[in-house]
Scaffold this motif. Structure first.
Motif: not given
Length: 357
Positions: A27-56
């Motif tokens: 809904s709001d794709p503009t840059e957001n430092a807090r969100r960007d930091s959280a999603l980058k951590l999700m990429i390396d997370d053992i649970v979050g990574s599975h979620f992102l694989q399905k998102v892709m």
């Protein structure tokens, strides 16, 4: 839940489950430092990574482009080597939505292809090949990336392509190695099988390399668990012309009985049989009959004999030939029906593209 919403067409609506899980990125794709930091951590997370694989997998071209540009662009090489995030990268690459996205991804990953191949991350390269096959694009780019990664710089060096991939070795190491001591690599075999499925003449680099090898060397591959998979893929490929396959089959002339009694070679005989016309099948049949005692003594040979219906040929050759003619006629009819049903779709695709323009 994401899959159900995707089927309903509500996956990327503002306020949807996906939007909330991605911290309002939809809904709001503009840059957001807090969100960007959280999603980058999700990429390396053992649970979050599975979620992102399905998102892709489920993301629209627009959302995938946003994710790629915001969180992966410029970081693909580093993320590909990470034990967790490399699976997210593979999902991203294998789900490229269009030719432009695919070629952008290939261009970024190209400098790292060698590292990926030789440092236990060939799955990343396979993901790109999957998208090249699915989108029918990027064949030239992915082959150039493979040449670069394997250390192939001169045209003459490309004749070793099939070996370099089969053993996953750079060119300089291969030319100084003891060939007979080199182990096949399963991942390399899988990459070759994917290259053989590239659209158009994408298979030609592998086939040119195959025919540049000594026939006895390629014959030895037929009796190896990984090497036989490569030979079987060549013979069974729908993209390789029959004339080219016949050249492969001719290399095994007078060797079909020996192949039939081998655990892995017997599958090669079955594959050769399936793509042969009736005169060539009779040629294989005669070889098997001439060494029938040897072949019958092997459990694998007996299966080959049964598949070829040797006993029927020996008793009633005319009936065997009539049966083979009927089978070949049925295959041609099925192919014609399939081709005619797919042609209108291709034409409609072209019309739709013109209308969009």
């Amino acid at each position: 839940m994401l899959v159900l919403q995707s089927k309903k067409g509500t996956l990327e609506q503002p306020g949807s489950l996906l939007d909330k899980c991605l911290l309002n990125l939809v809904s709001d794709p503009t840059e957001n430092a807090r969100r960007d930091s959280a999603l980058k951590l999700m990429i390396d997370d053992i649970v979050g990574s599975h979620f992102l694989q399905k998102v892709m997998e489920l993301a629209s071209p627009k959302l995938l482009q946003t994710l790629f540009e915001r969180y992966f662009c410029g970081r693909l090489s580093v993320l590909s080597m990470h034990p967790i995030s490399n699976f997210v990268v593979q999902s991203l690459l294998s789900n490229a939505k269009n030719e432009r996205q695919l070629k952008t991804m290939i261009a970024e990953i190209q400098p790292s292809v060698g590292t990926l191949l030789f440092k236990q991350r060939p799955g990343v390269v396979r993901s790109l090949l999957d998208s090249c096959i699915r989108l029918r694009a990027g064949s030239v780019e992915i082959m150039n990336a493979l040449y670069s990664g394997l250390g192939i710089s001169a045209l003459d060096e490309r004749k070793e392509l099939i070996n370099l991939l089969a053993f996953l070795m750079p060119y300089k190491e291969f030319v100084n190695a003891d060939y007979d001591q080199l182990p096949f690599r399963i991942q390399g075999s899988l990459i070759i099988q994917l290259v053989l499925q590239l659209p158009g003449d994408g298979h030609e680099p592998i086939m040119n390399s195959f025919f540049a090898q000594a026939p006895d060397r390629m014959y030895s591959w037929c009796k190896d668990p990984s090497g036989s998979r490569i030979i079987e893929a060549i013979i069974s490929s729908e993209h390789i012309p029959l004339a080219t396959k016949r050249q492969v089959l001719d290399q095994y002339s007078n060797k079909y009985a020996d192949l039939a009694i081998n655990k892995y070679g017997s599958h090669i005989v079955d594959a050769c049989w399936k793509v042969s016309d009736m005169p060539y099948k009779e040629k294989i049949m005669i070889e098997l009959i001439q060494r029938e005692m040897l072949v019958q003594d092997s459990p694998f040979g007996r299966i080959v004999m049964r598949n070829c219906r040797v006993e029927q040929y020996k008793r009633r050759a005319d009936e065997w030939r009539e049966r083979e003619r009927s089978l070949q006629k049925g295959k041609r009819m099925f192919k014609d029906i399939f081709d005619s049903s797919s042609t209108p779709n291709k034409r409609s695709d072209k019309k739709s593209k013109k209308s969009k323009k």
